[in-house]
Design an enzyme around this catalytic site. Structure first.
Site, PDB file in Angstrom:
ATOM      1  N   HIS A 191       0.807  -1.217   0.000  1.00  0.00           N
ATOM      2  CA  HIS A 191       0.000   0.000   0.000  1.00  0.00           C
ATOM      3  C   HIS A 191       0.840   1.266   0.000  1.00  0.00           C
ATOM      4  CE1 HIS A 191      -3.204  -2.886   0.679  1.00  0.00           C
ATOM      5  NE2 HIS A 191      -3.842  -2.041  -0.094  1.00  0.00           N
ATOM      6  N   ARG A 298     -10.716   4.176  -1.370  1.00  0.00           N
ATOM      7  CA  ARG A 298     -10.219   3.357  -0.249  1.00  0.00           C
ATOM      8  C   ARG A 298     -10.444   4.119   1.064  1.00  0.00           C
ATOM      9  NH1 ARG A 298      -5.737   2.116  -4.176  1.00  0.00           N
ATOM     10  NH2 ARG A 298      -5.588  -0.146  -4.310  1.00  0.00           N
ATOM     11  N   GLU A 436     -11.437 -10.417  -4.971  1.00  0.00           N
ATOM     12  CA  GLU A 436     -10.002 -10.416  -4.714  1.00  0.00           C
ATOM     13  C   GLU A 436      -9.551 -11.671  -3.971  1.00  0.00           C
ATOM     14  OE1 GLU A 436      -9.071  -6.775  -2.638  1.00  0.00           O
ATOM     15  OE2 GLU A 436     -10.831  -6.904  -1.365  1.00  0.00           O
ATOM     16  N   ASN A 459      -4.661  -6.875  -6.909  1.00  0.00           N
ATOM     17  CA  ASN A 459      -3.534  -6.794  -5.970  1.00  0.00           C
ATOM     18  C   ASN A 459      -3.610  -7.941  -4.971  1.00  0.00           C
ATOM     19  OD1 ASN A 459      -3.096  -4.419  -7.276  1.00  0.00           O
ATOM     20  ND2 ASN A 459      -3.984  -3.139  -5.681  1.00  0.00           N
ATOM     21  N   ASP A 460      -4.803  -8.148  -4.435  1.00  0.00           N
ATOM     22  CA  ASP A 460      -4.973  -9.264  -3.502  1.00  0.00           C
ATOM     23  C   ASP A 460      -5.213 -10.573  -4.251  1.00  0.00           C
ATOM     24  OD1 ASP A 460      -4.647  -8.381  -0.811  1.00  0.00           O
ATOM     25  OD2 ASP A 460      -6.409  -7.130  -1.087  1.00  0.00           O
ATOM     26  N   CYS A 507      -9.972  -2.969 -10.640  1.00  0.00           N
ATOM     27  CA  CYS A 507      -9.379  -1.800  -9.985  1.00  0.00           C
ATOM     28  C   CYS A 507      -8.030  -2.099  -9.339  1.00  0.00           C
ATOM     29  CB  CYS A 507     -10.344  -1.227  -8.940  1.00  0.00           C
ATOM     30  SG  CYS A 507     -10.703  -2.374  -7.603  1.00  0.00           S
TER      31      CYS A 507
HETATM   32  C1  PEP Z   1      -6.842  -4.971  -4.732  1.00  0.00           C
HETATM   33  O1  PEP Z   1      -6.643  -5.814  -3.856  1.00  0.00           O
HETATM   34  O2  PEP Z   1      -6.606  -5.165  -5.927  1.00  0.00           O
HETATM   35  C2  PEP Z   1      -7.353  -3.636  -4.387  1.00  0.00           C
HETATM   36  C3  PEP Z   1      -7.661  -2.759  -5.316  1.00  0.00           C
HETATM   37  O3  PEP Z   1      -7.469  -3.328  -3.068  1.00  0.00           O
HETATM   38  P1  PEP Z   1      -6.245  -2.891  -2.141  1.00  0.00           P
HETATM   39  O4  PEP Z   1      -5.051  -2.631  -3.024  1.00  0.00           O
HETATM   40  O5  PEP Z   1      -6.657  -1.691  -1.374  1.00  0.00           O
HETATM   41  O6  PEP Z   1      -6.051  -4.111  -1.280  1.00  0.00           O
HETATM   42 MG    MG Z   2      -7.454  -5.567  -1.878  1.00  0.00          MG
END
Ligand code: PEP
Ligand code: MG
Length: 589
Positions: A191, A298, A436, A459-460, A507
């Site tokens: 993050h 977020r 995710e 991302n997750d 996203c």
């Molecule tokens: C993700 O996990 O892709 C996402 C957009 O959420 P974050 O990066 O805040 O975990």
């Molecule tokens: Mg995420």
């Protein structure tokens, strides 16, 4: 001159003196300061000792009042050490004679002292070693905390060099002074990396031991394109970096020209390009860069940036500000996604380093469902604000249909409460989820029956699919959106959503990386939510290709066995579509 290579996470060139921050839980490297800095380091030491004494005295008084003076006596030992002239004298002399930082002086002198205690004959003395470590951490916490506070009031430009920065520390950096970030730890979608990118601060993470190589005041160049840090650059290197920085500004201007053009392929397919934000004040930049709305807000950063849990009214005002800034464009508000690397110890939910497996632990929607007052407060604030403009509510990290049903039920309860109280909220608010977790991607068809929309959080999704911690630099090469399993999951989610007539978007950071644009469109995505600085570049790609071309790319990409083959293929296809696109760039994963 020395160079170090890390993981580039936010493009741009930064040239400025270093400001090095140590970490309380890390070994403190031996770092020297200029002779003129010695008095400053001595003062920092005195301040940290005084703050530590005051803290221990308070603890002693409280413990005496609660359990009596016998147990409180242990703090007398700490106070004794803090007032010990020979111990303090030794630390001071390390600063004066060896010209080391106050942090290193405290660390080295107390480490040596602890070792002596460990070798003592008497058991009593050996057991006192934990008090020495305790005191060392306390003094270091004050020194390092102060240094972090000083960052917010710098009177000169600087590049921050740290073991790691938490997202809230990154968010509170003074953007007018902090020109770049380089950290030992971190991965492409940690993050801190996402935030640095959103803030437009050039950043490199995963440098492993950059804090051990740089002293505060050293001149440093951060090349956020190539992921290279240069320490003490020579005149030639400096000139080249300045030229490169100018070239990037010119490129930015060029891309700026396409901001107002539609995000439409050559054959007329429109892509809904939205932006990801952490704070409402990012909306201006997102709209300037051509965003059609906010696909991911977020909201946890509101919690992370404040010392106490935001009240319903504070949240309401913040969401209202976001809606008003958007001037009628849609806002997708994601409910609290706290935990894992977005730690928040205030809620005392176990989401600190003591949680054995934070990414698989009580984070995100799980944490909200275990803290209903907090969850309901947020939902009330979002609902109240929703009368001001188009809002969608999105639940993060859903892994099980029961969690979704429970979350929707709580949302329904909050709506009923508002109705009972005669408080208005928006009509027909779409409710959706982040996809995710692989379980949800695999069961996408089932989830489609319960949602109005889905947003794929790669991302997750990547980290849970390939079992690679997204913030761990040691295994960063295994974390890849080009992994065939990840691509198959995205493909299946998009197919299921299309079939069910459910709006689907993506996203995760993959949407912001140009190499993936054609693949994602070819897999059927028509909506992407992107970090604001990347919007023009992604739009440039959309406008340069046709949907048929993207479909061909996606078809071919799904025939490879390894992420490396997929990544090479995608790079190759992109450079054929837009020659020169990779000049001087190595960002991507
Ligand atoms: C993700 O996990 O892709 C996402 C957009 O959420 P974050 O990066 O805040 O975990
Ligand atoms: Mg995420």
């Amino acid at each position: 001159m020395q160079t170090k290579k890390g993981i580039p996470v936010s493009p741009g060139i930064a040239i400025a003196p270093a400001m090095v921050l140590d970490g309380e839980d890390q070994p403190i490297p031996r770092r020297t300061v200029a002779p003129t800095q010695v008095p400053h380091e001595l003062q920092r030491l005195d301040d940290a000792l005084a703050a530590s004494s005051a803290e221990v005295q308070e603890l002693k008084d409280k413990t005496t009042a609660r359990v009596g003076p016998e147990l409180a006596a242990i703090f007398g030992f700490h106070l004794g050490m803090l007032a010990d002239k020979s111990l303090v004298g030794e630390i001071r002399s390390a600063i004066e004679n060896q010209r080391v930082t106050a942090e290193f002086a405290v660390y080295s002198v107390l480490k040596a002292m602890g070792k002596k205690f460990l070798q003592a004959e008497s058991r009593y003395m050996r057991e006192r070693v934990s008090d020495v470590w305790d005191l060392e951490r306390r003094i270091l916490r004050h020194l390092i905390g102060k240094a972090r506070d000083e960052l917010a009031h710098l009177d000169h430009n600087a590049v921050v060099i740290a073991h790691d920065l938490t997202p809230s520390q990154t968010a509170s950096l003074d953007r007018s002074k902090i020109k770049g970030i380089a950290t030992d730890a971190g991965g492409l979608t940690s993050h801190t990396a996402i935030l640095a990118h959103a803030l437009g601060i050039p950043a490199i993470v995963g440098l492993e031991d950059i804090t051990g190589q740089v002293n505060t005041g050293d001149m440093v160049v951060i090349d956020g394109q190539r992921g290279v840090v240069t320490i003490d650059p020579d005149a030639g290197q400096l000139m080249q970096s300045r030229k490169e920085a100018d070239r990037m500004v010119a490129l930015g201007d060029l891309l700026g020209e396409i901001r107002d053009l539609p995000a439409e392929t050559k054959d007329g397919t429109e892509i809904n390009l939205q932006a990801n934000i952490e704070f409402p004040n990012e909306i201006g930049q997102a709209l300037n860069n051509g965003a059609k709305g906010i696909g991911l807000y977020r909201t946890e950063f509101l919690y992370l940036a404040s010392k106490t849990e935001p009240t319903e009214e504070e949240q309401y005002q913040t969401y209202l500000e976001a809606i008003n800034n958007l001037d009628g464009k849609p806002l997708t508000v994601r409910t609290l996604d706290l935990g894992a690397d977005k730690m928040d110890k205030r809620h005392n939910t176990g989401n600190d380093s003591s949680e054995r497996n934070p990414f698989l632990g009580c984070r995100s929607i799980r944490l909200c469902l275990q803290n209903l007052p907090m969850f309901k407060t947020q939902l009330r604030a979002i609902l109240r604000a929703s009368t001001a403009g188009p809002v969608r509510i999105m639940f993060p990290l859903i892994s099980n249909i029961m969690e979704l049903l429970q979350s929707k039920m709580i949302l329904g309860d909050v709506m009923e409460d508002l109705e009972d109280q005669g408080i208005a909220y928006g009509e027909n608010i779409p409710v959706g989820i982040m996809v995710e977790v692989p379980s949800v991607a695999i069961q996408a068809k089932t989830f489609c029956r319960e949602v109005d929309f889905m947003s794929i959080g790669t991302n997750d999704l990547i980290q849970y699919t390939v079992a690679v911690d997204r913030g761990n630099e040691r295994i960063a090469s295994l974390y890849s959106g080009a992994h065939p399993a990840v691509i198959m999951l995205i493909r299946d989610v998009v197919r299921a959503a299309d079939k069910a007539g459910v709006d689907v978007s993506l996203c995760g950071e993959m949407a912001s990386v140009p190499e993936y644009t054609m693949l994602l469109m070819g897999l059927g995505l028509r909506s992407l939510s992107i970090t604001p600085p990347a919007l023009p570049e992604v739009k440039q790609i959309i406008r340069a290709v046709s949907i048929d071309q993207c479909r061909r790319v996606a078809r071919k990409a799904t025939t490879f066995d390894s992420d490396r083959e997929v990544a090479n293929y995608l790079r190759d296809q992109l450079s054929k579509a837009i020659p020169g696109v990779f000049d001087g760039r190595s960002i991507g994963y």
